[in-house]
Motif scaffolding. Sequence first.
Motif, PDB file in Angstrom:
ATOM      1  N   ALA A  28     -13.552   1.707   5.110  1.00  0.00           N
ATOM      2  CA  ALA A  28     -12.297   0.954   5.114  1.00  0.00           C
ATOM      3  C   ALA A  28     -11.137   1.945   5.146  1.00  0.00           C
ATOM      4  O   ALA A  28     -11.106   2.914   4.390  1.00  0.00           O
ATOM      5  CB  ALA A  28     -12.211   0.072   3.867  1.00  0.00           C
ATOM      6  N   ALA A  29     -10.185   1.706   6.025  1.00  0.00           N
ATOM      7  CA  ALA A  29      -9.063   2.627   6.191  1.00  0.00           C
ATOM      8  C   ALA A  29      -8.138   2.604   4.978  1.00  0.00           C
ATOM      9  O   ALA A  29      -7.714   1.528   4.537  1.00  0.00           O
ATOM     10  CB  ALA A  29      -8.278   2.269   7.446  1.00  0.00           C
ATOM     11  N   SER A  30      -7.866   3.808   4.451  1.00  0.00           N
ATOM     12  CA  SER A  30      -6.867   3.916   3.385  1.00  0.00           C
ATOM     13  C   SER A  30      -5.482   3.720   3.995  1.00  0.00           C
ATOM     14  O   SER A  30      -5.316   3.650   5.224  1.00  0.00           O
ATOM     15  CB  SER A  30      -6.953   5.292   2.730  1.00  0.00           C
ATOM     16  OG  SER A  30      -6.589   6.302   3.671  1.00  0.00           O
ATOM     17  N   ALA A  31      -4.465   3.680   3.144  1.00  0.00           N
ATOM     18  CA  ALA A  31      -3.099   3.477   3.631  1.00  0.00           C
ATOM     19  C   ALA A  31      -2.689   4.602   4.585  1.00  0.00           C
ATOM     20  O   ALA A  31      -2.096   4.346   5.644  1.00  0.00           O
ATOM     21  CB  ALA A  31      -2.134   3.372   2.460  1.00  0.00           C
ATOM     22  N   ASP A  32      -3.016   5.860   4.213  1.00  0.00           N
ATOM     23  CA  ASP A  32      -2.628   7.008   5.048  1.00  0.00           C
ATOM     24  C   ASP A  32      -3.333   6.967   6.396  1.00  0.00           C
ATOM     25  O   ASP A  32      -2.724   7.203   7.447  1.00  0.00           O
ATOM     26  CB  ASP A  32      -2.959   8.317   4.335  1.00  0.00           C
ATOM     27  CG  ASP A  32      -2.036   8.592   3.162  1.00  0.00           C
ATOM     28  OD1 ASP A  32      -0.997   7.907   3.051  1.00  0.00           O
ATOM     29  OD2 ASP A  32      -2.357   9.491   2.357  1.00  0.00           O
ATOM     30  N   VAL A  33      -4.631   6.693   6.366  1.00  0.00           N
ATOM     31  CA  VAL A  33      -5.412   6.655   7.604  1.00  0.00           C
ATOM     32  C   VAL A  33      -4.944   5.504   8.480  1.00  0.00           C
ATOM     33  O   VAL A  33      -4.781   5.653   9.704  1.00  0.00           O
ATOM     34  CB  VAL A  33      -6.914   6.528   7.292  1.00  0.00           C
ATOM     35  CG1 VAL A  33      -7.714   6.283   8.562  1.00  0.00           C
ATOM     36  CG2 VAL A  33      -7.407   7.784   6.583  1.00  0.00           C
TER      37      VAL A  33
ATOM     38  N   VAL B  29      -3.585   1.003  12.499  1.00  0.00           N
ATOM     39  CA  VAL B  29      -4.449  -0.145  12.232  1.00  0.00           C
ATOM     40  C   VAL B  29      -4.092  -0.713  10.863  1.00  0.00           C
ATOM     41  O   VAL B  29      -3.349  -0.106  10.085  1.00  0.00           O
ATOM     42  CB  VAL B  29      -5.952   0.247  12.278  1.00  0.00           C
ATOM     43  CG1 VAL B  29      -6.312   0.782  13.653  1.00  0.00           C
ATOM     44  CG2 VAL B  29      -6.278   1.287  11.197  1.00  0.00           C
ATOM     45  N   ALA B  30      -4.626  -1.873  10.555  1.00  0.00           N
ATOM     46  CA  ALA B  30      -4.348  -2.495   9.266  1.00  0.00           C
ATOM     47  C   ALA B  30      -5.090  -1.778   8.146  1.00  0.00           C
ATOM     48  O   ALA B  30      -6.232  -1.335   8.324  1.00  0.00           O
ATOM     49  CB  ALA B  30      -4.764  -3.966   9.304  1.00  0.00           C
ATOM     50  N   GLU B  31      -4.434  -1.632   7.003  1.00  0.00           N
ATOM     51  CA  GLU B  31      -5.093  -1.032   5.845  1.00  0.00           C
ATOM     52  C   GLU B  31      -6.331  -1.850   5.475  1.00  0.00           C
ATOM     53  O   GLU B  31      -6.297  -3.076   5.455  1.00  0.00           O
ATOM     54  CB  GLU B  31      -4.134  -0.980   4.662  1.00  0.00           C
ATOM     55  CG  GLU B  31      -4.708  -0.289   3.443  1.00  0.00           C
ATOM     56  CD  GLU B  31      -3.691  -0.160   2.311  1.00  0.00           C
ATOM     57  OE1 GLU B  31      -4.100   0.272   1.210  1.00  0.00           O
ATOM     58  OE2 GLU B  31      -2.509  -0.497   2.533  1.00  0.00           O
ATOM     59  N   GLY B  32      -7.436  -1.153   5.219  1.00  0.00           N
ATOM     60  CA  GLY B  32      -8.681  -1.827   4.883  1.00  0.00           C
ATOM     61  C   GLY B  32      -9.546  -2.157   6.083  1.00  0.00           C
ATOM     62  O   GLY B  32     -10.703  -2.551   5.920  1.00  0.00           O
ATOM     63  N   SER B  33      -9.006  -2.016   7.285  1.00  0.00           N
ATOM     64  CA  SER B  33      -9.816  -2.291   8.476  1.00  0.00           C
ATOM     65  C   SER B  33     -10.830  -1.168   8.680  1.00  0.00           C
ATOM     66  O   SER B  33     -10.707  -0.080   8.124  1.00  0.00           O
ATOM     67  CB  SER B  33      -8.931  -2.451   9.714  1.00  0.00           C
ATOM     68  OG  SER B  33      -8.224  -1.253   9.977  1.00  0.00           O
TER      69      SER B  33
END
Length: 261
Positions: A130-135, A141-145
């Motif tokens: 799941a993508a962190s806020a920075d990533v 992309v949306a955070e958590g995607s």
Amino acid sequence: MAKTGSTPRAVTAPALSSLDFALDRGSPVPLYYQLAQQLEAAIEHGVLAPGNLLGNEVDLSVRLGLSRPTVRQAIQSLVDKGLLVRRRGVGTQVVHSQVKRPLELSSLYDDLEAAGQGPATRVARNEDVAASADVAAALGVAEGSEVTCLERLRSTHGQPVAYLCNYLPAGLLDLDTARLESTGLYRMLRTAGITLHSARQTVGARSATADEAHLLDEREGTALLTMQRTAYDDTGRPVEYGTHIYRASRYAFDFQLLVRP
């Protein structure tokens, strides 16, 4: 506990006796500097490998027709750069070559290969997360995607140089672990038809944590270079976000500065 830096096994250097040194005695460039530059080039291109012994200064000065102080000054300049070390009872020994990487949109694998450094890669992680806020912000992309996370240890001549953490949009390309250990990420992107166009990059420095020191065969607290990069393809789409750490003793960024007209 962090692992201390390992010492290369001492071996003789038959390659040194076969090296041809081109010293221009009529040049304004000092002879010690000419000798140092040619020894450094031999180390960087793997002709003189980590652990090779240079022999004593007397033999080298006789062979080259140089004074001992000239040879000593050349060797000391490379000792100061961390490429050679004087070991009591052993002699002057090659430690490693420092990787000098240009500040341009290229991969570490390609740069090492072009420099004759024989890159090797161990993939420590290759999974969707799941993508962190920075990533998420970097990749748009949306955070958590879902994004793909890669972690790799890059080495040359059996010694670690960098630990690379990269994030890519999920499903961008097939990131086969075996291929990642035999080639570079940017080369895989190009093979998949993705044209890299530009990047935003930040270079910094900090001290190594215990875990990082263990990974890079350094002491805890040793200086590390850091780099964050977001790379974009020719449509402006972010395709890769990387956070990397490098051994400062073995790695440097090399760039040219121009005066703005």
